[in-house]
Design a protein around this motif. Structure first.
Motif, PDB file in Angstrom:
ATOM      1  N   ALA A 189     -26.784  33.541 -33.793  1.00 52.82           N
ATOM      2  CA  ALA A 189     -26.128  33.069 -32.694  1.00 52.82           C
ATOM      3  C   ALA A 189     -26.380  31.228 -32.782  1.00 52.82           C
ATOM      4  CB  ALA A 189     -26.366  33.314 -31.562  1.00 52.82           C
ATOM      5  N   LYS A 190     -25.495  30.669 -32.138  1.00 54.60           N
ATOM      6  CA  LYS A 190     -25.544  29.014 -31.957  1.00 54.60           C
ATOM      7  C   LYS A 190     -25.721  28.781 -30.429  1.00 54.60           C
ATOM      8  CE  LYS A 190     -23.444  24.784 -32.903  1.00 54.60           C
ATOM      9  NZ  LYS A 190     -22.161  23.839 -33.574  1.00 54.60           N
ATOM     10  N   LEU A 191     -26.672  27.921 -30.210  1.00 51.30           N
ATOM     11  CA  LEU A 191     -26.784  27.493 -29.012  1.00 51.30           C
ATOM     12  C   LEU A 191     -25.830  26.449 -28.589  1.00 51.30           C
ATOM     13  CD1 LEU A 191     -28.592  27.825 -26.110  1.00 51.30           C
ATOM     14  CD2 LEU A 191     -29.961  25.857 -27.177  1.00 51.30           C
ATOM     15  N   ILE A 192     -24.870  26.670 -27.699  1.00 44.50           N
ATOM     16  CA  ILE A 192     -23.859  25.976 -27.241  1.00 44.50           C
ATOM     17  C   ILE A 192     -24.298  25.032 -26.006  1.00 44.50           C
ATOM     18  CG2 ILE A 192     -21.534  25.784 -26.314  1.00 44.50           C
ATOM     19  CD1 ILE A 192     -21.805  26.877 -29.163  1.00 44.50           C
ATOM     20  N   GLY A 193     -25.114  25.377 -25.094  1.00 45.21           N
ATOM     21  CA  GLY A 193     -25.486  24.521 -24.210  1.00 45.21           C
ATOM     22  C   GLY A 193     -26.364  25.475 -23.082  1.00 45.21           C
ATOM     23  N   LYS A 194     -27.188  24.832 -22.378  1.00 48.15           N
ATOM     24  CA  LYS A 194     -27.917  25.461 -21.457  1.00 48.15           C
ATOM     25  C   LYS A 194     -28.248  24.782 -19.995  1.00 48.15           C
ATOM     26  CE  LYS A 194     -32.306  23.759 -23.293  1.00 48.15           C
ATOM     27  NZ  LYS A 194     -33.478  23.927 -23.615  1.00 48.15           N
ATOM     28  N   ASP A 195     -28.469  25.330 -19.000  1.00 52.33           N
ATOM     29  CA  ASP A 195     -28.665  24.622 -17.970  1.00 52.33           C
ATOM     30  C   ASP A 195     -29.943  25.369 -16.896  1.00 52.33           C
ATOM     31  OD1 ASP A 195     -28.110  22.923 -15.458  1.00 52.33           O
ATOM     32  OD2 ASP A 195     -27.552  24.876 -14.531  1.00 52.33           O
ATOM     33  N   GLU A 196     -31.054  24.733 -17.150  1.00 48.90           N
ATOM     34  CA  GLU A 196     -32.349  25.062 -16.675  1.00 48.90           C
ATOM     35  C   GLU A 196     -32.311  25.266 -15.376  1.00 48.90           C
ATOM     36  OE1 GLU A 196     -35.288  22.509 -18.104  1.00 48.90           O
ATOM     37  OE2 GLU A 196     -35.232  23.338 -20.134  1.00 48.90           O
ATOM     38  N   LYS A 197     -31.568  24.562 -14.642  1.00 49.51           N
ATOM     39  CA  LYS A 197     -31.484  24.445 -13.140  1.00 49.51           C
ATOM     40  C   LYS A 197     -30.774  25.697 -12.396  1.00 49.51           C
ATOM     41  CE  LYS A 197     -31.682  19.553 -12.539  1.00 49.51           C
ATOM     42  NZ  LYS A 197     -30.852  18.144 -11.976  1.00 49.51           N
ATOM     43  N   SER A 198     -30.255  26.461 -13.219  1.00 45.31           N
ATOM     44  CA  SER A 198     -29.570  27.615 -12.751  1.00 45.31           C
ATOM     45  C   SER A 198     -30.015  28.920 -13.672  1.00 45.31           C
ATOM     46  CB  SER A 198     -28.135  27.619 -12.725  1.00 45.31           C
ATOM     47  OG  SER A 198     -27.545  27.558 -14.196  1.00 45.31           O
ATOM     48  N   ASP A 199     -30.864  28.511 -14.769  1.00 48.03           N
ATOM     49  CA  ASP A 199     -31.205  29.612 -15.680  1.00 48.03           C
ATOM     50  C   ASP A 199     -30.141  30.209 -16.427  1.00 48.03           C
ATOM     51  OD1 ASP A 199     -33.185  30.709 -17.235  1.00 48.03           O
ATOM     52  OD2 ASP A 199     -33.273  32.398 -15.600  1.00 48.03           O
ATOM     53  N   LEU A 200     -29.157  29.498 -16.663  1.00 50.35           N
ATOM     54  CA  LEU A 200     -27.885  30.016 -17.813  1.00 50.35           C
ATOM     55  C   LEU A 200     -27.989  29.326 -18.823  1.00 50.35           C
ATOM     56  CD1 LEU A 200     -25.444  30.378 -14.928  1.00 50.35           C
ATOM     57  CD2 LEU A 200     -26.362  32.191 -15.974  1.00 50.35           C
ATOM     58  N   ALA A 201     -27.508  30.032 -19.925  1.00 55.43           N
ATOM     59  CA  ALA A 201     -27.266  29.386 -21.272  1.00 55.43           C
ATOM     60  C   ALA A 201     -25.924  30.149 -21.929  1.00 55.43           C
ATOM     61  CB  ALA A 201     -28.380  29.552 -22.342  1.00 55.43           C
ATOM     62  N   ILE A 202     -25.213  29.436 -22.737  1.00 49.13           N
ATOM     63  CA  ILE A 202     -24.128  29.774 -23.543  1.00 49.13           C
ATOM     64  C   ILE A 202     -24.617  29.847 -24.968  1.00 49.13           C
ATOM     65  CG2 ILE A 202     -21.962  29.586 -24.634  1.00 49.13           C
ATOM     66  CD1 ILE A 202     -21.851  30.542 -21.637  1.00 49.13           C
ATOM     67  N   ILE A 203     -24.328  30.947 -25.803  1.00 46.06           N
ATOM     68  CA  ILE A 203     -24.584  31.089 -27.288  1.00 46.06           C
ATOM     69  C   ILE A 203     -23.188  31.410 -27.829  1.00 46.06           C
ATOM     70  CG2 ILE A 203     -27.184  31.312 -27.023  1.00 46.06           C
ATOM     71  CD1 ILE A 203     -26.672  34.327 -27.665  1.00 46.06           C
ATOM     72  N   LYS A 204     -23.115  31.500 -29.115  1.00 43.10           N
ATOM     73  CA  LYS A 204     -21.947  31.948 -30.017  1.00 43.10           C
ATOM     74  C   LYS A 204     -22.277  32.331 -31.078  1.00 43.10           C
ATOM     75  CE  LYS A 204     -16.905  30.538 -30.802  1.00 43.10           C
ATOM     76  NZ  LYS A 204     -16.938  31.437 -32.009  1.00 43.10           N
ATOM     77  N   ILE A 205     -21.294  33.472 -31.393  1.00 46.23           N
ATOM     78  CA  ILE A 205     -21.644  34.172 -32.712  1.00 46.23           C
ATOM     79  C   ILE A 205     -19.957  34.034 -33.314  1.00 46.23           C
ATOM     80  CG2 ILE A 205     -23.568  35.681 -31.923  1.00 46.23           C
ATOM     81  CD1 ILE A 205     -21.500  37.951 -31.782  1.00 46.23           C
ATOM     82  N   GLU A 206     -20.100  34.100 -34.800  1.00 43.54           N
ATOM     83  CA  GLU A 206     -18.812  34.176 -35.266  1.00 43.54           C
ATOM     84  C   GLU A 206     -18.253  35.680 -35.432  1.00 43.54           C
ATOM     85  OE1 GLU A 206     -17.040  31.562 -36.247  1.00 43.54           O
ATOM     86  OE2 GLU A 206     -18.734  30.556 -35.288  1.00 43.54           O
ATOM     87  N   ALA A 207     -17.574  35.966 -34.319  1.00 42.93           N
ATOM     88  CA  ALA A 207     -16.923  37.294 -34.453  1.00 42.93           C
ATOM     89  C   ALA A 207     -15.494  37.125 -33.711  1.00 42.93           C
ATOM     90  CB  ALA A 207     -17.885  38.263 -33.571  1.00 42.93           C
ATOM     91  N   LYS A 208     -14.840  38.368 -33.907  1.00 52.01           N
ATOM     92  CA  LYS A 208     -13.455  38.296 -33.189  1.00 52.01           C
ATOM     93  C   LYS A 208     -13.134  39.792 -32.471  1.00 52.01           C
ATOM     94  CE  LYS A 208     -11.194  34.985 -36.449  1.00 52.01           C
ATOM     95  NZ  LYS A 208     -10.255  34.667 -37.433  1.00 52.01           N
TER      96      LYS A 208
END
Length: 461
Positions: free
Chosen positions: A137-156
């Motif tokens: 997975a690739k790390l797309i972005g994160k927000d430490e203040k809410s403890d959330l992150a978005i990752i992405k995999i190559e899949a459909k």
């Protein structure tokens, strides 16, 4: 001992004889309803079977240094590595592995998880339910203040979870926590919603948790909290426990906060919160009498040239509503304002001199604004060095301390790291946040001098 008991009983008898109380009783003819018969099985299988494939297992690998000597740049020189070979003086990097969970939010591979699950990862591996293939997975972005992150995999054609409006979640709702604790495979635990709007827990900066007694175990972090209809109401984040085991107090980030933050992370790689420019506090019962027995967020100070100042808000105003949403505490105002994008105009209802008034306020961005002794600048979060910092870091110098760096920022690419101390910008020595703001006032790139664990380096920022 018996005599004492009798005396107490006597005293109680005298009290009841004096103060008669009528107790309220339930009707005697209440019927007991059984959820199933002997030829039926109560089950949520149809709901869970659909949503469980939206939950993924996340494993990360990151290099950690086992010795603080690794901070010395000489140990990175091949000559010195060879010189000290065999003496054990050069710290060796080791690979640390950890497990967590995530939730598929789009058919093309976007996954939401906790920031603390993927923080510092050199490699993120995702396993899908029923699929033996490992996805990097690739790390797309994160927000430490809410403890959330978005990752992405190559899949459909993935099974994306269905979101539910978390503002409609009620205490007592049946919920399920899904995840992959201890690496044993998919697990599902059941419970109810114990509370909503939990804040002040001290886990992250922006807290508006759904509390549940459904077991959230290590490895469940980043997994889903779903309702009995199979819809996502939150992302499992933390538990309160003295031993590390589950004791029935778990917290999930509500789905409405998840969608707001995740959308921004997917679109721009970061989440920028709106800024009102006030310091606020809760009020006591006695204080509420000055505001017609209302509760809300009391403004204790207003920053100069802030959105609040420009709108005419001032110390002593009690904010009770923002855009029609009732505000009952300081944390509710903080979370509400933080959920809006900068440049958004909101209607603020407040009490002043026991009279209700409203103001339209155009919010601004937190970037490059000083807030509670901290400054955000180009992906850096800075604070002024104080005596506690000097003692903890064993230093005597002045400057501004880097307390966080966004890994996607220009500053991170330039080489700035957490716990660096900025001591000079161009020819300007830096001792305070105001010094730093004056020195970085223009948009031109500048030479920035940094103190890092005994040596000084210069970067362009």
């Amino acid at each position: 001992m018996r005599r004492l008991f009798l005396l107490c009983s006597l005293a109680l008898t005298l009290v009841y004889a004096k103060d008669s109380v009528e107790f309220k009783y339930a009707p005697k003819n209440l019927e007991r309803t059984y959820p199933t018969a002997q030829n039926q099985i109560l089950s949520y299988n149809n709901v869970l079977e659909n949503v469980r494939t939206s939950i993924v297992n996340i494993s990360i690998k990151k290099e950690v240094n086992s010795n603080q000597l690794g901070a010395n740049p000489f140990f990175n020189d091949p000559f010195f590595k060879e010189f000290f070979k065999g003496y054990g003086d050069i710290p060796q990097d080791r690979i640390q592995q950890a497990l967590g969970s995530g939730v598929v939010v789009s058919q093309d591979g976007y996954i939401v998880t906790n920031n603390h699950v993927v923080e510092g990862a050199n490699k993120i591996i995702v396993n899908l339910a029923g699929d033996k293939k490992e996805y990097e997975a690739k790390l797309i972005g994160k927000d430490e203040k809410s403890d959330l992150a978005i990752i992405k995999i190559e899949a459909k054609n993935l099974n994306a979870v269905t979101f539910y409006d978390s503002d409609k979640v009620k205490v007592g709702d049946v919920v399920f926590a899904l995840g992959n604790p201890f690496g044993v495979g998919e697990t599902i635990t059941q419970g109810i919603v114990s509370a909503t709007g939990r804040s002040g827990v001290g886990i992250v900066e922006y807290e508006d948790f759904i509390q549940t007694d459904a077991s959230i175990n290590p490895g469940n972090s980043g997994g889903a909290l779903i309702n009995s209809a199979g819809h996502l109401i939150g992302i499992n984040s933390a538990i309160i426990s003295k031993s590390g085991g589950n004791v029935g107090i778990g917290f999930a980030i509500p789905s409405n906060m998840v969608t707001t933050v995740a959308t921004s992370l997917i679109e721009s790689g970061k989440y920028t919160r709106a800024y009102l420019g006030v310091n606020i506090s809760d009020i006591s019962d006695d204080m509420s009498k000055f505001y017609n027995d209302n509760y809300g967020a009391l403004i204790t100070s207003v920053e100069d040239n802030s959105p609040a100042a420009k709108a005419g808000l001032k110390r002593g105003d009690l904010i009770i509503e923002v855009n029609g949403k009732k505000i009952g505490s300081a944390s509710e105002l903080k979370n509400t304002i933080g959920s809006y994008a900068p440049s958004k105009t909101v209607t603020v209802k407040f009490l002043r001199d026991k009279k209700v008034d409203t103001k339209n306020v155009m919010l601004a961005t937190l970037d490059n604004k000083t807030l509670n002794g901290e400054l955000e600048y180009k992906g850096l979060k800075l604070t002024q060095i104080n005596p506690t910092h000097k003692q903890q870091l064993n230093i005597t110098i002045n400057g501004v301390l880097v307390i966080n760096v966004d890994e996607k920022s220009e500053a991170y690419s330039a080489g700035v790291r957490k716990n660096d101390i900025i001591i000079q910008v161009e020819d300007n020595e830096i001792a305070t946040l105001d010094d730093f703001k004056r020195a970085t006032g223009s948009k031109d790139k500048k030479r920035v001098f940094i103190y890092r664990k005994g040596y000084i380096l210069a970067i362009v920022l």
